[in-house]
Design a protein around this motif. Structure first.
Motif, short mmCIF file in Angstrom:
data_model
loop_
_atom_site.label_atom_id
_atom_site.label_comp_id
_atom_site.label_asym_id
_atom_site.label_seq_id
_atom_site.Cartn_x
_atom_site.Cartn_y
_atom_site.Cartn_z
N LYS A 39 0.84 -1.20 0.00
CA LYS A 39 0.00 0.00 0.00
C LYS A 39 0.87 1.24 0.00
O LYS A 39 1.77 1.39 0.83
CB LYS A 39 -0.91 0.00 1.22
CG LYS A 39 -1.87 1.19 1.29
CD LYS A 39 -2.75 1.10 2.52
CE LYS A 39 -3.65 2.31 2.63
NZ LYS A 39 -4.51 2.24 3.84
N GLY A 40 0.63 2.12 -0.96
CA GLY A 40 1.38 3.37 -1.04
C GLY A 40 0.76 4.45 -0.18
O GLY A 40 -0.36 4.30 0.32
N ASN A 42 -0.55 7.20 -0.95
CA ASN A 42 -1.77 7.79 -1.50
C ASN A 42 -2.83 6.75 -1.86
O ASN A 42 -3.85 7.08 -2.47
CB ASN A 42 -1.44 8.63 -2.73
CG ASN A 42 -0.52 9.79 -2.40
OD1 ASN A 42 -0.67 10.43 -1.37
ND2 ASN A 42 0.43 10.06 -3.30
N ASP A 43 -2.59 5.50 -1.49
CA ASP A 43 -3.53 4.43 -1.83
C ASP A 43 -4.56 4.26 -0.73
O ASP A 43 -4.22 4.21 0.46
CB ASP A 43 -2.78 3.10 -2.02
CG ASP A 43 -1.86 3.11 -3.23
OD1 ASP A 43 -2.20 3.80 -4.21
OD2 ASP A 43 -0.82 2.43 -3.18
N SER A 45 -6.26 1.53 -0.52
CA SER A 45 -6.00 0.13 -0.16
C SER A 45 -4.83 -0.35 -1.01
O SER A 45 -4.42 0.31 -1.97
CB SER A 45 -7.24 -0.73 -0.42
OG SER A 45 -7.62 -0.66 -1.78
N ALA A 46 -4.27 -1.48 -0.64
CA ALA A 46 -3.13 -2.02 -1.38
C ALA A 46 -3.56 -2.38 -2.80
O ALA A 46 -4.58 -3.05 -3.00
CB ALA A 46 -2.59 -3.26 -0.68
N PRO A 47 -2.82 -1.93 -3.83
CA PRO A 47 -3.18 -2.25 -5.22
C PRO A 47 -3.12 -3.76 -5.46
O PRO A 47 -2.17 -4.43 -5.05
CB PRO A 47 -2.11 -1.53 -6.03
CG PRO A 47 -1.56 -0.48 -5.12
CD PRO A 47 -1.65 -1.05 -3.74
N GLN A 48 -4.14 -4.28 -6.10
CA GLN A 48 -4.20 -5.71 -6.39
C GLN A 48 -4.95 -5.93 -7.70
O GLN A 48 -6.04 -5.38 -7.89
CB GLN A 48 -4.88 -6.45 -5.24
CG GLN A 48 -4.94 -7.96 -5.42
CD GLN A 48 -5.38 -8.67 -4.15
OE1 GLN A 48 -4.77 -8.50 -3.10
NE2 GLN A 48 -6.46 -9.42 -4.24
N ASP A 163 -2.79 2.19 -14.50
CA ASP A 163 -2.53 1.72 -13.13
C ASP A 163 -2.26 0.21 -13.11
O ASP A 163 -1.32 -0.26 -12.45
CB ASP A 163 -3.69 2.05 -12.21
CG ASP A 163 -3.79 3.54 -11.90
OD1 ASP A 163 -2.82 4.27 -12.20
OD2 ASP A 163 -4.83 3.97 -11.38
N ALA A 167 1.31 -1.74 -12.25
CA ALA A 167 1.43 -2.78 -11.22
C ALA A 167 2.02 -4.06 -11.79
O ALA A 167 2.92 -4.68 -11.19
CB ALA A 167 0.07 -3.05 -10.59
#
Length: 271
Positions: A39-40, A42-43, A45-48, A163, A167
């Motif tokens: 998780k960044g 500015n996220d 939630s964690a990108p997935q 995005d 990733a």
């Protein structure tokens, strides 16, 4: 009367339990490959992102070819965003007019023959060649770079995939350790890894010591390509992924070097 009602209730409860168990079993057995990043700041939630094994397999080829050509991660992101828009990372035998393959390139526009364009290594190589000839492609937005190569009728469509492409690039170029997993795979018979690795990675030296990013890049390629290449185990930097578990886990026996195992061919049925 009460006994009859109780019996019905028990029977219905049993049906519900069976249905729930069946649904859960179906869910567990669904094949898929997931990229999960930290998780960044500015996220929310964690990108997935999850793809079916075949699209992730194709994403791994595209990324490998880009690195083989010595191109930076931005080039891989542009290529993956393009293939996500054009084909959803499926190697299509046709499309609009004479479009073919992952990038829906057209033989009539000089990209190559239909057979060549259905070879992911060839089509990705040609995409990168054209991208690298563009002025300032390294600094212009992903969608502009993709459009300059593809000349699509929907020039802004590539932006929606940026995005996800970023990733996938992060995982497939080794920027994020153990971030790519594949589960519930049906493995093909073992392939000739020397031939495939040389064509896609530019090297067949897979096992052994590697710098961290390089090792994770190769490890992620192996996991993403596991179904097609018949790979059931990959280890690197003290972690192991197996086709059986579908996940990376700490493994004291793994060591720091990269290692892999191809599933043995099942013996023919005697029946």
């Amino acid at each position: 009367m009460r006994a009859a009602i109780a019996a019905v209730v028990v029977a219905l409860a049993a049906v519900v339990v069976v249905v729930v168990m069946f649904s859960r079993s179906d869910e567990v057995k669904t094949p898929g490959c997931t990229v999960a990043l930290p998780k960044g700041a500015n996220d929310a939630s964690a990108p997935q992102y999850t793809l079916q094994p075949e699209p992730m397999n194709n994403a791994a080829i595209i990324a490998a070819v880009g690195v083989k050509q010595g191109l930076p991660s931005h080039a891989v992101t542009v290529a993956l965003a393009t293939a996500l828009q054009e084909s959803k990372l499926r190697n299509l035998s046709g499309g609009d007019r004479d479009s073919v393959g992952l990038f829906q390139q057209r033989p009539s526009q000089g990209w190559g023959t239909p057979d060549q364009l259905q070879d992911p290594v060839y089509s990705a190589t040609e995409f990168y060649k054209k991208l690298a000839k563009l002025d300032n492609w390294q600094t212009i937005p992903v969608t502009e770079a993709a459009q300059a190569v593809q000349r699509s009728g929907a020039p802004d469509a590539y932006a929606q995939w940026e995005d996800e492409a970023t990733a996938l690039t992060g995982a497939l170029t080794g920027q994020y350790p153990a971030s790519l997993t594949c589960r519930n795979l049906t493995l093909n018979p073992p392939a000739n890894l020397v031939t495939v690795a040389n064509a896609e990675l530019g090297t067949a030296r897979l096992s052994g010591a590697h710098p961290a990013a390089e090792g994770w890049r190769i490890a992620s390629w192996l996991v993403a390509r596991a179904a097609k290449l018949g790979i059931d185990r990959v280890s690197f930097a003290g972690q192991t992924w197996t086709a059986e578990s579908g996940a990376w886990a700490a493994d004291e026996k793994a060591g720091q070097n990269l290692s892999l195992h191809q599933a043995p061919v099942a013996p023919p049925s005697s029946g």
